[in-house]
Design a protein around this motif. Structure first.
Motif, PDB file in Angstrom:
ATOM      1  N   ASP A   1      -4.970   9.599   6.895  1.00  0.00           N
ATOM      2  CA  ASP A   1      -5.876   9.372   8.027  1.00  0.00           C
ATOM      3  C   ASP A   1      -7.203   8.801   7.540  1.00  0.00           C
ATOM      4  OD1 ASP A   1      -6.959   9.463  10.612  1.00  0.00           O
ATOM      5  OD2 ASP A   1      -7.627  11.532  10.358  1.00  0.00           O
ATOM      6  N   ASP A   2      -7.740   9.376   6.474  1.00  0.00           N
ATOM      7  CA  ASP A   2      -9.002   8.879   5.906  1.00  0.00           C
ATOM      8  C   ASP A   2      -8.840   7.461   5.365  1.00  0.00           C
ATOM      9  OD1 ASP A   2     -10.045  11.359   6.496  1.00  0.00           O
ATOM     10  OD2 ASP A   2      -9.853  12.126   4.449  1.00  0.00           O
ATOM     11  N   TYR A   3      -7.730   7.220   4.702  1.00  0.00           N
ATOM     12  CA  TYR A   3      -7.461   5.905   4.113  1.00  0.00           C
ATOM     13  C   TYR A   3      -7.376   4.840   5.206  1.00  0.00           C
ATOM     14  CZ  TYR A   3      -5.011   2.438   1.164  1.00  0.00           C
ATOM     15  OH  TYR A   3      -4.635   1.313   0.477  1.00  0.00           O
ATOM     16  N   LEU A   4      -6.669   5.148   6.272  1.00  0.00           N
ATOM     17  CA  LEU A   4      -6.522   4.185   7.371  1.00  0.00           C
ATOM     18  C   LEU A   4      -7.861   3.919   8.049  1.00  0.00           C
ATOM     19  CD1 LEU A   4      -3.188   5.470   8.957  1.00  0.00           C
ATOM     20  CD2 LEU A   4      -3.505   3.448   7.522  1.00  0.00           C
ATOM     21  N   THR A   5      -8.680   4.948   8.141  1.00  0.00           N
ATOM     22  CA  THR A   5     -10.020   4.760   8.716  1.00  0.00           C
ATOM     23  C   THR A   5     -10.821   3.774   7.885  1.00  0.00           C
ATOM     24  OG1 THR A   5     -10.022   6.995   9.647  1.00  0.00           O
ATOM     25  CG2 THR A   5     -12.150   5.919   9.387  1.00  0.00           C
ATOM     26  N   ASN A   6     -10.761   3.922   6.572  1.00  0.00           N
ATOM     27  CA  ASN A   6     -11.460   2.982   5.694  1.00  0.00           C
ATOM     28  C   ASN A   6     -10.885   1.571   5.806  1.00  0.00           C
ATOM     29  OD1 ASN A   6     -13.700   4.136   4.303  1.00  0.00           O
ATOM     30  ND2 ASN A   6     -12.288   5.410   3.118  1.00  0.00           N
TER      31      ASN A   6
ATOM     32  N   ILE B   1      -1.791  -3.642   8.566  1.00  0.00           N
ATOM     33  CA  ILE B   1      -1.158  -2.799   7.560  1.00  0.00           C
ATOM     34  C   ILE B   1       0.351  -2.899   7.754  1.00  0.00           C
ATOM     35  CG2 ILE B   1      -3.101  -1.220   7.360  1.00  0.00           C
ATOM     36  CD1 ILE B   1      -1.414   0.823   8.941  1.00  0.00           C
ATOM     37  N   ILE B   2       1.065  -2.782   6.642  1.00  0.00           N
ATOM     38  CA  ILE B   2       2.520  -2.905   6.645  1.00  0.00           C
ATOM     39  C   ILE B   2       3.098  -1.511   6.421  1.00  0.00           C
ATOM     40  CG2 ILE B   2       4.495  -4.013   5.550  1.00  0.00           C
ATOM     41  CD1 ILE B   2       2.537  -6.179   4.532  1.00  0.00           C
ATOM     42  N   VAL B   3       3.930  -1.024   7.350  1.00  0.00           N
ATOM     43  CA  VAL B   3       4.368   0.377   7.308  1.00  0.00           C
ATOM     44  C   VAL B   3       5.891   0.491   7.286  1.00  0.00           C
ATOM     45  CG1 VAL B   3       2.290   1.119   8.505  1.00  0.00           C
ATOM     46  CG2 VAL B   3       4.349   0.671   9.823  1.00  0.00           C
ATOM     47  N   GLN B   4       6.371   1.562   6.640  1.00  0.00           N
ATOM     48  CA  GLN B   4       7.792   1.917   6.621  1.00  0.00           C
ATOM     49  C   GLN B   4       8.074   3.146   7.472  1.00  0.00           C
ATOM     50  OE1 GLN B   4       9.197   3.414   2.844  1.00  0.00           O
ATOM     51  NE2 GLN B   4      11.284   3.717   3.540  1.00  0.00           N
ATOM     52  N   ASP B   5       7.229   4.144   7.363  1.00  0.00           N
ATOM     53  CA  ASP B   5       7.453   5.469   7.940  1.00  0.00           C
ATOM     54  C   ASP B   5       7.110   5.455   9.432  1.00  0.00           C
ATOM     55  OD1 ASP B   5       7.243   8.248   8.610  1.00  0.00           O
ATOM     56  OD2 ASP B   5       6.795   8.733   6.526  1.00  0.00           O
ATOM     57  N   VAL B   6       8.049   5.906  10.285  1.00  0.00           N
ATOM     58  CA  VAL B   6       7.761   5.949  11.717  1.00  0.00           C
ATOM     59  C   VAL B   6       6.643   6.939  12.020  1.00  0.00           C
ATOM     60  CG1 VAL B   6      10.033   5.188  12.480  1.00  0.00           C
ATOM     61  CG2 VAL B   6       9.625   7.627  12.119  1.00  0.00           C
ATOM     62  N   GLY B   7       6.456   7.915  11.110  1.00  0.00           N
ATOM     63  CA  GLY B   7       5.342   8.839  11.288  1.00  0.00           C
ATOM     64  C   GLY B   7       4.002   8.145  11.150  1.00  0.00           C
TER      65      GLY B   7
ATOM     66  N   LYS C   1       3.361   6.211  14.342  1.00  0.00           N
ATOM     67  CA  LYS C   1       2.869   7.064  15.431  1.00  0.00           C
ATOM     68  C   LYS C   1       1.418   7.474  15.194  1.00  0.00           C
ATOM     69  CE  LYS C   1       3.230   9.762  19.076  1.00  0.00           C
ATOM     70  NZ  LYS C   1       3.279   9.175  20.437  1.00  0.00           N
ATOM     71  N   LEU C   2       1.104   7.826  13.956  1.00  0.00           N
ATOM     72  CA  LEU C   2      -0.271   8.226  13.640  1.00  0.00           C
ATOM     73  C   LEU C   2      -1.249   7.089  13.943  1.00  0.00           C
ATOM     74  CD1 LEU C   2      -1.355  10.297  10.580  1.00  0.00           C
ATOM     75  CD2 LEU C   2      -2.639   8.268  11.169  1.00  0.00           C
ATOM     76  N   CYS C   3      -0.864   5.879  13.567  1.00  0.00           N
ATOM     77  CA  CYS C   3      -1.732   4.725  13.834  1.00  0.00           C
ATOM     78  C   CYS C   3      -1.897   4.484  15.328  1.00  0.00           C
ATOM     79  CB  CYS C   3      -1.164   3.477  13.163  1.00  0.00           C
ATOM     80  SG  CYS C   3      -1.364   3.452  11.386  1.00  0.00           S
TER      81      CYS C   3
ATOM     82  N   ASP D   1      -6.785   0.410  16.723  1.00  0.00           N
ATOM     83  CA  ASP D   1      -7.367  -0.904  16.440  1.00  0.00           C
ATOM     84  C   ASP D   1      -6.730  -1.583  15.237  1.00  0.00           C
ATOM     85  OD1 ASP D   1      -9.148  -0.735  18.552  1.00  0.00           O
ATOM     86  OD2 ASP D   1     -10.696   0.239  17.356  1.00  0.00           O
ATOM     87  N   LEU D   2      -5.964  -0.836  14.455  1.00  0.00           N
ATOM     88  CA  LEU D   2      -5.296  -1.433  13.298  1.00  0.00           C
ATOM     89  C   LEU D   2      -4.036  -2.170  13.746  1.00  0.00           C
ATOM     90  CD1 LEU D   2      -5.420   1.238  10.435  1.00  0.00           C
ATOM     91  CD2 LEU D   2      -6.328  -1.087  10.332  1.00  0.00           C
ATOM     92  N   ARG D   3      -3.898  -3.403  13.319  1.00  0.00           N
ATOM     93  CA  ARG D   3      -2.694  -4.176  13.610  1.00  0.00           C
ATOM     94  C   ARG D   3      -1.579  -3.700  12.674  1.00  0.00           C
ATOM     95  NH1 ARG D   3      -1.031  -9.338  15.641  1.00  0.00           N
ATOM     96  NH2 ARG D   3       0.571 -10.302  14.337  1.00  0.00           N
ATOM     97  N   LEU D   4      -0.378  -3.496  13.239  1.00  0.00           N
ATOM     98  CA  LEU D   4       0.735  -2.937  12.480  1.00  0.00           C
ATOM     99  C   LEU D   4       1.850  -3.957  12.297  1.00  0.00           C
ATOM    100  CD1 LEU D   4       1.061   0.555  14.228  1.00  0.00           C
ATOM    101  CD2 LEU D   4      -0.142   0.012  12.117  1.00  0.00           C
ATOM    102  N   HIS D   5       2.322  -4.083  11.063  1.00  0.00           N
ATOM    103  CA  HIS D   5       3.506  -4.868  10.753  1.00  0.00           C
ATOM    104  C   HIS D   5       4.560  -3.913  10.196  1.00  0.00           C
ATOM    105  CE1 HIS D   5       1.087  -8.883  10.085  1.00  0.00           C
ATOM    106  NE2 HIS D   5       0.956  -8.386  11.304  1.00  0.00           N
ATOM    107  N   VAL D   6       5.818  -4.128  10.563  1.00  0.00           N
ATOM    108  CA  VAL D   6       6.905  -3.280  10.085  1.00  0.00           C
ATOM    109  C   VAL D   6       7.413  -3.819   8.759  1.00  0.00           C
ATOM    110  CG1 VAL D   6       9.126  -2.242  10.639  1.00  0.00           C
ATOM    111  CG2 VAL D   6       7.546  -2.862  12.474  1.00  0.00           C
ATOM    112  N   SER D   7       7.500  -2.955   7.765  1.00  0.00           N
ATOM    113  CA  SER D   7       7.985  -3.338   6.445  1.00  0.00           C
ATOM    114  C   SER D   7       9.495  -3.527   6.443  1.00  0.00           C
ATOM    115  CB  SER D   7       7.612  -2.252   5.427  1.00  0.00           C
ATOM    116  OG  SER D   7       8.253  -2.472   4.183  1.00  0.00           O
TER     117      SER D   7
END
Length: 733
Positions: A78-83, A92-98, A101-103, A109-115
């Motif tokens: 959570d802290d890392y994503l805030t930064n 950000i490029i993500v694998q985990d569905v968790g 959901k957190l994002c 406001d963070l744009r999400l790309h699926v890995s």
């Protein structure tokens, strides 16, 4: 609009190489939550410098957060994503569905790309991620052109595909071989590359098959430089180069060539450009699955490393002086790396001295003979390869080495002490299991033959899973499924059909489910998000298999909206199982016995050895004769085909958790699954009986005959396969 060119960077020098050779966007990773954790990567301060440097040159930065995340890490994440948001990361490029959901809930406001690590293969799977807020999907490298085109056409989302670089043998996100061999999980960014190791193919009767080489899982490198126009016609929005572990010169050369091809209206690469792509790094090239089933043709079993280019042949060797004479077909110079064939394998060196006609020189031209001294003896008349082209490296380095220095940040946007505590995440991780609906522990037996079903029912199994690795050779043997359903229904035992995973063709998969439904199937075990969505859309029950990699409570809660049962990842430590199972809103399942699927692949190491390219005949041969991969430790990994000829490499040992049954039961596991596909049917009753006894023991007394330890000893006598306890005691890094 031309597709975006997305380029890797493992450090700041590679970032400069990418930008100054034409990248539209650069993807890179931080020091954690990153699938290439062994690269140099970027600390937070370096990320800030990288983003500032790129944005000043109109280049986007995508940060990889593409590993599975444990519950204990959610606060740091959570802290890392805030930064990352404060630093104006473009996506950000993500694998985990968790993480997805957190994002969505806390970092909208963070744009999400699926890995590609998320193994999103079909239209329905992509739609699920988009509904959760993702804007772009990086598709698996196993998909065909037509499958890519349909995903884009039906969803209208941004689609990104890899077009150059290393290929994984297994579907990304579905490889557990590295963690099976140690504690280094590919899903946690620490892959040890076991697919590049040597293996033999052993038949069921113990015969070793002859192969072209020992590296039977080592994939050739992807090269779609000739197919850019085709990909663009499919609607692809972004073309991606693999290589965060590669040197900056590699990034410069490959980026520069693809930049030219895109800008020149997707023209074909010249001979010189293809030669540079080969020279900078190649394991031989392949187009993968883009146009046809590749079988074993995409595997380079001869070697797992850079093969460079052929530059000459040995024409003489003076053993007394250890001097070799080479007739060169390409220019060669001091500083180049050469590789030779020896009786002990390939050996190489970097040229420091070079001679022609007895005189020292710095360069030798094509069609000329050169001499050099070797510390080893090459095979006479063998070819020589150049694995490092010093001229090409200098040319590449000149494109980025004289550019501006790293920017100094005077007003940093990083907050190193911002932690807002776990309370912020509580709504995402907490839920309460309804104890009134919680049932007693059940044993589920997974089988693949009708005889095994009968023995499982006789043994008193509570449920049956049917499918996986069929002995029949048709793509869908309805008679077999019909009989399986009838046998279970006659005994009033619930039966769930195991569906093949990672099916890229949604229409075909829907036809399969519809057909099975007509035969009486109403429950399905699914191994990917897309299949889950399809089954749900059709009003049927879907149970989640371990391949969905549920690794934290945020992912658990999100996926329980679509199912009433999930199997947890077998890479979890017992304490992690406890966190996820505790308070779960549905049934938690765990695989407690049997072989694990360590790799799922479209590519077959056996097909090369038996010279088969036809899926049906190849699968028939494979399942009738039985094949194994044998590693250097003499461990045997069964090779099995599913109904659609994808290769499944199974663990060399059976997981056996009978000594941990009470612990698993205590932390909230409801369903205990025994996988019996490799067992003789008459073994199943005794195996089920032993696990039933183990679940009924409340007070573990090591002195009693029916203690868990003595049950383990009885299990070991049932089969000649060795056992292990998975990661229940160790977890993974």
């Amino acid at each position: 609009m031309k597709p975006e060119l997305v380029v890797p960077a493992g450090d700041f020098e590679a970032l400069r190489a990418a930008i100054w050779n034409g990248a539209d966007a650069v993807y890179l990773g931080g020091k954690k939550f990153n699938a290439r954790i062994q690269a140099r990567n970027f600390g937070l301060d370096e990320l800030e410098q990288a983003i500032r440097y790129a944005h000043n040159r109109n280049v986007k930065i995508y940060v990889t957060v593409n590993t599975l995340i444990a519950d204990r890490e959610l606060n740091d994440l959570d802290d890392y994503l805030t930064n990352l948001h404060h630093l104006e990361t473009d996506a950000i490029i993500v694998q985990d569905v968790g993480v997805l959901k957190l994002c969505k809930e806390l970092h909208s406001d963070l744009r999400l790309h699926v890995s590609t690590q998320a193994s999103v293969c079909g239209i329905s799977g992509v739609k699920f991620w988009m509904d959760q807020g993702a804007k772009r999907a990086t598709l698996p490298r196993e998909l065909s052109f037509e499958e890519i085109r349909k995903i884009k056409e039906k969803n209208g989302v941004e689609v990104e595909v890899f077009m150059h670089g290393a290929l994984c043998y297994s579907y990304s996100g579905q490889c557990y071989l590295s963690s099976f061999l140690g504690e280094r999980s590919a899903n946690r960014g620490r892959c040890a590359s076991p697919c590049r190791l040597p293996y033999n193919i052993i038949t069921g009767n113990g015969t070793t098959l002859r192969t072209d080489g020992p590296h039977l899982l080592s994939m050739k490198d992807l090269n779609l430089s000739e197919d850019i126009g085709k990909l663009v016609s499919a609607g692809v929005d972004a073309l991606k180069i693999e290589g965060r572990m590669k040197i900056p010169e590699y990034v410069a050369v490959v980026t520069g060539i693809y930049r030219k091809l895109i800008d020149d209206d997707y023209r074909q690469p010249t001979h010189a450009e293809q030669k540079e792509l080969e020279a900078i790094f190649n394991r031989e090239f392949t187009k993968g699955s883009l146009y046809r089933y590749p079988g074993g043709k995409a595997i380079n079993s001869g070697r797992p490393s850079n093969r460079g280019i052929e530059v000459g042949a040995i024409v003489g060797y003076d053993e007394s002086f250890k001097k070799v004479s080479i007739l060169f077909s390409e220019a060669i110079r001091v500083g180049d790396g050469l590789e030779f064939m020896t009786s002990f394998g390939y050996k190489g060196l970097v040229l420091t001295k070079l001679f022609t006609g007895g005189r020292r020189t710095s360069e030798i031209l094509p069609k000329c003979v050169g001499e050099l001294f070797l510390p080893f003896q090459p095979i006479p008349n063998s070819f020589v390869r150049k694995t490092r082209d010093s001229s090409l490296h200098e040319k590449a380095r000149a494109t980025f080495s004289n550019q501006e220095s790293i920017p100094q940040i005077h007003n940093s946007k990083i907050n190193f002490n911002q932690s807002r505590g776990y309370e912020r995440l509580s709504s995402l991780v907490l839920t309460t299991k309804n104890e009134q609906t919680k049932k007693s522990s059940k044993i589920c037996v997974e089988v693949n033959t009708l005889d095994s079903i009968r023995h499982a029912i006789k043994a008193g199994a509570d449920e049956i899973y049917f499918g996986g690795f069929p002995e029949f050779t048709k793509n869908l043997d309805l008679n077999n499924y019909r009989q399986a359903i009838d046998i279970a229904n006659e005994s009033d035992i619930p039966i769930t059909i195991v569906l093949s995973k990672m099916m890229g063709n949604d229409e075909h998969l829907k036809e399969i489910i519809t057909t099975l439904k007509s035969e009486g199937a109403d429950k399905f075990l699914v191994g990917d998000i897309g299949t889950l969505e399809l089954v749900k859309q059709m009003g049927l029950t879907a149970y989640l298999d371990s391949s969905l990699n549920v690794f934290n409570r945020v992912a658990r809660n999100l996926l329980f909206k679509s199912t009433e049962r999930m199997t947890l990842s077998h890479e979890l430590h017992l304490s992690q199982v406890a966190r996820i199972a505790g308070g779960a809103p549905g049934e938690i399942e765990y695989i407690v016995h049997g072989p694990l699927v360590l790799m799922l692949s479209e590519y077959c190491p056996v097909s090369n050895a038996i010279n088969s390219e036809d899926k049906i005949s190849c699968r028939k041969t494979c399942n009738e004769k039985g094949f194994y991969l044998k590693d250097k430790r003499d461990l045997l990994y069964p090779v099995k085909c599913d109904e659609f000829s994808r290769t499944n490499i199974l663990s060399s040992k059976d997981i056996c958790l009978i000594e941990h049954l009470q612990e698993l039961k205590a932390v909230g596991v409801d369903i205990f699954r025994i996988r019996c596909q490799l067992f003789k049917p008459n073994m199943i009753p005794e195996l089920v009986k032993l696990y039933r006894t183990g679940l009924s023991i409340d007070n573990i007394d090591q002195g009693e005959d029916e203690s868990l330890v003595s049950l383990k000893e009885k299990i070991l006598k049932l089969s000649d396969r060795k056992t292990f306890e998975g990661k229940i005691n160790t977890g993974i890094e």
